[in-house]
Design a protein around this motif. Structure first.
Motif, mmCIF file in Angstrom:
data_model
loop_
_atom_site.group_PDB
_atom_site.id
_atom_site.type_symbol
_atom_site.label_atom_id
_atom_site.label_comp_id
_atom_site.label_asym_id
_atom_site.label_seq_id
_atom_site.Cartn_x
_atom_site.Cartn_y
_atom_site.Cartn_z
ATOM 1 N N ILE A 102 0.543 -1.914 -0.325
ATOM 2 C CA ILE A 102 0.175 -0.155 -0.254
ATOM 3 C C ILE A 102 1.186 1.108 0.046
ATOM 4 O O ILE A 102 0.508 1.750 -0.709
ATOM 5 N N VAL A 103 2.121 1.366 0.621
ATOM 6 C CA VAL A 103 3.066 2.727 0.912
ATOM 7 C C VAL A 103 3.490 2.489 -0.089
ATOM 8 O O VAL A 103 4.176 3.709 -0.891
ATOM 9 N N ILE A 104 3.630 1.337 -1.327
ATOM 10 C CA ILE A 104 4.788 1.565 -2.651
ATOM 11 C C ILE A 104 3.240 1.892 -3.262
ATOM 12 O O ILE A 104 4.431 3.206 -4.636
ATOM 13 N N GLN A 105 2.093 1.623 -3.265
ATOM 14 C CA GLN A 105 0.913 1.788 -4.016
ATOM 15 C C GLN A 105 0.859 3.561 -4.011
ATOM 16 O O GLN A 105 1.259 3.998 -4.892
ATOM 17 N N LEU A 106 0.939 4.311 -2.613
ATOM 18 C CA LEU A 106 0.750 5.303 -2.658
ATOM 19 C C LEU A 106 1.549 6.595 -3.248
ATOM 20 O O LEU A 106 2.000 7.514 -3.866
ATOM 21 N N PHE A 107 2.917 5.803 -3.126
ATOM 22 C CA PHE A 107 4.627 6.592 -3.597
ATOM 23 C C PHE A 107 4.218 7.080 -5.348
ATOM 24 O O PHE A 107 4.069 8.261 -5.675
ATOM 25 N N ALA A 108 3.923 5.709 -6.122
ATOM 26 C CA ALA A 108 3.998 5.199 -7.051
ATOM 27 C C ALA A 108 2.789 6.291 -7.786
ATOM 28 O O ALA A 108 2.604 7.180 -8.931
ATOM 29 N N ILE A 109 1.663 6.825 -7.646
ATOM 30 C CA ILE A 109 0.618 7.357 -7.082
ATOM 31 C C ILE A 109 0.788 8.782 -6.759
ATOM 32 O O ILE A 109 1.265 9.752 -8.036
ATOM 33 N N MET A 110 1.209 9.639 -6.245
ATOM 34 C CA MET A 110 2.684 10.632 -6.583
ATOM 35 C C MET A 110 3.780 10.450 -7.591
ATOM 36 O O MET A 110 3.325 11.368 -7.979
ATOM 37 N N VAL A 111 3.791 9.964 -7.631
ATOM 38 C CA VAL A 111 5.384 9.918 -8.647
ATOM 39 C C VAL A 111 4.365 9.550 -9.627
ATOM 40 O O VAL A 111 5.015 10.788 -10.828
ATOM 41 N N LEU A 112 3.538 9.426 -10.524
ATOM 42 C CA LEU A 112 2.232 9.821 -11.560
ATOM 43 C C LEU A 112 2.157 11.167 -11.323
ATOM 44 O O LEU A 112 2.000 12.032 -12.787
ATOM 45 N N LEU A 113 1.682 11.669 -10.420
ATOM 46 C CA LEU A 113 1.014 12.532 -10.031
ATOM 47 C C LEU A 113 1.854 13.542 -10.852
ATOM 48 O O LEU A 113 1.723 14.793 -11.311
ATOM 49 N N GLN A 114 3.076 13.825 -10.047
ATOM 50 C CA GLN A 114 3.917 14.502 -10.158
ATOM 51 C C GLN A 114 4.679 14.363 -11.519
ATOM 52 O O GLN A 114 4.968 15.589 -12.347
ATOM 53 N N THR A 115 4.584 13.795 -11.823
ATOM 54 C CA THR A 115 5.365 13.711 -13.658
ATOM 55 C C THR A 115 4.176 13.833 -14.507
ATOM 56 O O THR A 115 4.640 14.572 -15.839
ATOM 57 N N GLY A 116 3.076 13.761 -14.197
ATOM 58 C CA GLY A 116 1.859 14.202 -15.600
ATOM 59 C C GLY A 116 1.927 15.792 -14.917
ATOM 60 O O GLY A 116 0.398 16.030 -15.732
ATOM 61 N N ARG A 117 2.613 16.598 -13.787
ATOM 62 C CA ARG A 117 1.719 18.014 -13.442
ATOM 63 C C ARG A 117 0.837 18.521 -12.872
ATOM 64 O O ARG A 117 0.399 18.752 -13.287
ATOM 65 N N VAL A 118 0.287 17.015 -12.463
ATOM 66 C CA VAL A 118 -0.619 17.083 -11.823
ATOM 67 C C VAL A 118 -0.015 17.848 -10.356
ATOM 68 O O VAL A 118 -1.417 18.885 -10.264
ATOM 69 N N ILE A 119 0.270 17.815 -10.268
ATOM 70 C CA ILE A 119 1.610 18.058 -8.579
ATOM 71 C C ILE A 119 2.341 18.202 -8.202
ATOM 72 O O ILE A 119 2.786 18.463 -9.307
ATOM 73 N N SER A 120 3.319 19.009 -7.425
ATOM 74 C CA SER A 120 3.929 19.487 -7.956
ATOM 75 C C SER A 120 4.617 18.703 -5.918
ATOM 76 O O SER A 120 4.511 19.863 -5.344
ATOM 77 N N ILE A 121 5.443 17.954 -6.145
ATOM 78 C CA ILE A 121 6.318 17.773 -4.509
ATOM 79 C C ILE A 121 7.292 17.603 -4.500
ATOM 80 O O ILE A 121 7.947 17.365 -5.630
ATOM 81 N N GLY A 122 7.999 18.628 -3.470
ATOM 82 C CA GLY A 122 9.196 19.136 -3.951
ATOM 83 C C GLY A 122 10.158 18.356 -3.674
ATOM 84 O O GLY A 122 11.200 17.587 -4.850
#
Length: 125
Positions: free
Chosen positions: A51-71
Motif C-alpha cells: 500500500i505504501v509503495i502504491q501510494l508513492f507510485a501514485i504521487m510519482v505519476l501525478l508529479q510526472t503528469g504535472r498534476v501536483i508538485s512535490i518538491g
C-alpha cells in the motif's frame, strides 16, 4: 495530463483492495496469485508495505503528469515513473498467468491500464 489521473485512480483502486486485505476481508483471490481467500497475518504485512509503495507510485505519476508538485520528487519522478511502468508491465504478465481466475479477469486489465498510463505519462512527462 489525463493519463496521470486515470492511472492514479486505477492504482488507487488496487491500494483500496490491499487495505481490505490487510483488514482480513475475503478478497485474496484477487491478489498475489489468489493463494489465500483471507490473507494470513504474515501476508497482511506484505500487503501493508505494498500500500505504501502504491501510494508513492501514485504521487510519482501525478508529479510526472504535472498534476501536483512535490518538491522531493522533482528530480526523480520521471525516472521512477519508468520504473513503475516496467514493474506494472511485468505485473500484467504475472496476473495474466495467475492460477486465480478472479485475478486474471479483474487484475490483468487493471494492471495493463495502469502500466499504459505510467508509460504514456513517463514518455510525455
Amino acid at each position: 495530463m489525463i493519463t496521470a489521473w486515470i492511472g492514479s485512480i486505477a492504482f488507487l483502486s488496487v491500494a483500496i483492495l490491499y487495505v481490505l486485505l490487510v483488514f482480513g476481508l475475503p478478497y485474496g483471490e484477487y491478489a498475489m496469485g489468489g493463494k489465500y481467500k483471507v490473507a494470513p497475518k504474515r501476508m497482511r504485512a506484505v500487503y501493508a508495505i505494498s500500500i505504501v509503495i502504491q501510494l508513492f507510485a501514485i504521487m510519482v505519476l501525478l508529479q510526472t503528469g504535472r498534476v501536483i508538485s512535490i518538491g522531493f520528487l522533482e528530480g526523480i519522478a520521471t525516472g521512477a515513473c519508468y520504473v513503475f511502468a516496467v514493474y506494472l508491465s511485468l505485473n500484467t504478465v504475472m496476473n495474466a498467468v495467475s492460477k486465480s481466475r478472479k485475478e486474471k479477469i479483474v487484475m490483468t486489465p487493471l494492471s495493463l491500464v495502469t502500466a499504459v498510463c505510467f508509460w504514456v505519462t513517463a514518455i510525455n512527462g
